[in-house]
Scaffold this motif. Structure first.
Motif, PDB file in Angstrom:
ATOM      1  N   UNK A  38       0.799  -1.218   0.000  1.00  8.92           N
ATOM      2  CA  UNK A  38       0.000   0.000   0.000  1.00  8.92           C
ATOM      3  C   UNK A  38       0.827   1.260   0.000  1.00  8.92           C
ATOM      4  N   UNK A  39       0.362   2.224  -0.761  1.00  9.07           N
ATOM      5  CA  UNK A  39       0.979   3.541  -0.879  1.00  9.07           C
ATOM      6  C   UNK A  39      -0.174   4.534  -0.880  1.00  9.07           C
ATOM      7  N   UNK A  40       0.041   5.718  -0.334  1.00 11.17           N
ATOM      8  CA  UNK A  40      -1.037   6.705  -0.250  1.00 11.17           C
ATOM      9  C   UNK A  40      -1.533   7.124  -1.638  1.00 11.17           C
ATOM     10  N   UNK A  41      -2.788   7.550  -1.697  1.00  8.35           N
ATOM     11  CA  UNK A  41      -3.367   8.015  -2.959  1.00  8.35           C
ATOM     12  C   UNK A  41      -2.588   9.187  -3.529  1.00  8.35           C
ATOM     13  N   UNK A  42      -2.127  10.076  -2.654  1.00  8.89           N
ATOM     14  CA  UNK A  42      -1.375  11.237  -3.115  1.00  8.89           C
ATOM     15  C   UNK A  42      -0.074  10.807  -3.792  1.00  8.89           C
ATOM     16  N   UNK A  43       0.640   9.876  -3.180  1.00 10.76           N
ATOM     17  CA  UNK A  43       1.885   9.401  -3.790  1.00 10.76           C
ATOM     18  C   UNK A  43       1.619   8.647  -5.083  1.00 10.76           C
ATOM     19  N   UNK A  44       0.567   7.862  -5.121  1.00 13.47           N
ATOM     20  CA  UNK A  44       0.221   7.145  -6.350  1.00 13.47           C
ATOM     21  C   UNK A  44      -0.112   8.124  -7.479  1.00 13.47           C
ATOM     22  N   UNK A  45      -0.815   9.194  -7.148  1.00 16.52           N
ATOM     23  CA  UNK A  45      -1.142  10.206  -8.152  1.00 16.52           C
ATOM     24  C   UNK A  45       0.140  10.861  -8.663  1.00 16.52           C
ATOM     25  N   UNK A  46       1.047  11.194  -7.762  1.00 14.93           N
ATOM     26  CA  UNK A  46       2.316  11.806  -8.155  1.00 14.93           C
ATOM     27  C   UNK A  46       3.133  10.859  -9.039  1.00 14.93           C
ATOM     28  N   UNK A  47       3.138   9.590  -8.701  1.00 17.04           N
ATOM     29  CA  UNK A  47       3.853   8.609  -9.516  1.00 17.04           C
ATOM     30  C   UNK A  47       3.270   8.539 -10.918  1.00 17.04           C
ATOM     31  N   UNK A  48       1.943   8.496 -10.983  1.00 18.66           N
ATOM     32  CA  UNK A  48       1.271   8.391 -12.278  1.00 18.66           C
ATOM     33  C   UNK A  48       1.589   9.610 -13.147  1.00 18.66           C
ATOM     34  N   UNK A  49       1.546  10.797 -12.574  1.00 22.66           N
ATOM     35  CA  UNK A  49       1.854  12.033 -13.302  1.00 22.66           C
ATOM     36  C   UNK A  49       3.311  12.028 -13.771  1.00 22.66           C
ATOM     37  N   UNK A  50       4.191  11.416 -13.003  1.00 21.35           N
ATOM     38  CA  UNK A  50       5.621  11.379 -13.322  1.00 21.35           C
ATOM     39  C   UNK A  50       5.993  10.254 -14.285  1.00 21.35           C
ATOM     40  N   UNK A  51       5.017   9.460 -14.700  1.00 22.08           N
ATOM     41  CA  UNK A  51       5.289   8.378 -15.643  1.00 22.08           C
ATOM     42  C   UNK A  51       5.832   7.120 -15.008  1.00 22.08           C
ATOM     43  N   UNK A  52       5.549   6.920 -13.725  1.00 23.73           N
ATOM     44  CA  UNK A  52       6.018   5.739 -13.011  1.00 23.73           C
ATOM     45  C   UNK A  52       4.905   4.693 -13.005  1.00 23.73           C
ATOM     46  N   UNK A  53       5.252   3.477 -13.413  1.00 20.86           N
ATOM     47  CA  UNK A  53       4.317   2.349 -13.396  1.00 20.86           C
ATOM     48  C   UNK A  53       4.791   1.381 -12.325  1.00 20.86           C
ATOM     49  N   UNK A  54       3.931   1.108 -11.370  1.00 17.07           N
ATOM     50  CA  UNK A  54       4.292   0.177 -10.292  1.00 17.07           C
ATOM     51  C   UNK A  54       4.200  -1.269 -10.755  1.00 17.07           C
ATOM     52  N   UNK A  55       5.159  -2.045 -10.315  1.00 15.69           N
ATOM     53  CA  UNK A  55       5.149  -3.487 -10.525  1.00 15.69           C
ATOM     54  C   UNK A  55       5.037  -4.084  -9.128  1.00 15.69           C
TER      55      UNK A  55
END
Length: 75
Positions: free
Chosen positions: A39-56
């Motif tokens: 689990x990661x916070x929604x805010x961090x997930x949003x920031x990752x998505x905007x930055x082009x990061x795809x979680x595996x």
């Protein structure tokens, strides 16, 4: 030539450390980040998505993440 680059980073936990891969892979568009974090916070997930990061993330951990972000996972 940069379109042929692929980046896969690995962090046991992401917290703010996920930002390190932005500098490590600045020449690639999409950056893949493997993690075992439950689990990661929604805010961090949003920031990752905007930055082009795809979680595996292992499939068994998907339920620890907000449902609206589960589509960005692999595995």
């Amino acid at each position: 030539m940069t379109e042929k680059l692929t980046f896969l980073g690995a962090k046991t936990t992401c917290k703010d450390r996920w930002r390190q891969i932005l500098d490590e892979a600045e020449r690639t568009g999409v950056k893949y980040l493997a993690t075992m974090e439950k689990g990661i916070s929604k805010d961090q997930l949003r920031q990752m998505q905007v930055s082009g990061v795809v979680l595996v993330v292992p499939k068994k951990y998907h339920d620890y993440y907000p449902e609206e972000y589960r589509g960005i996972f692999l595995l």
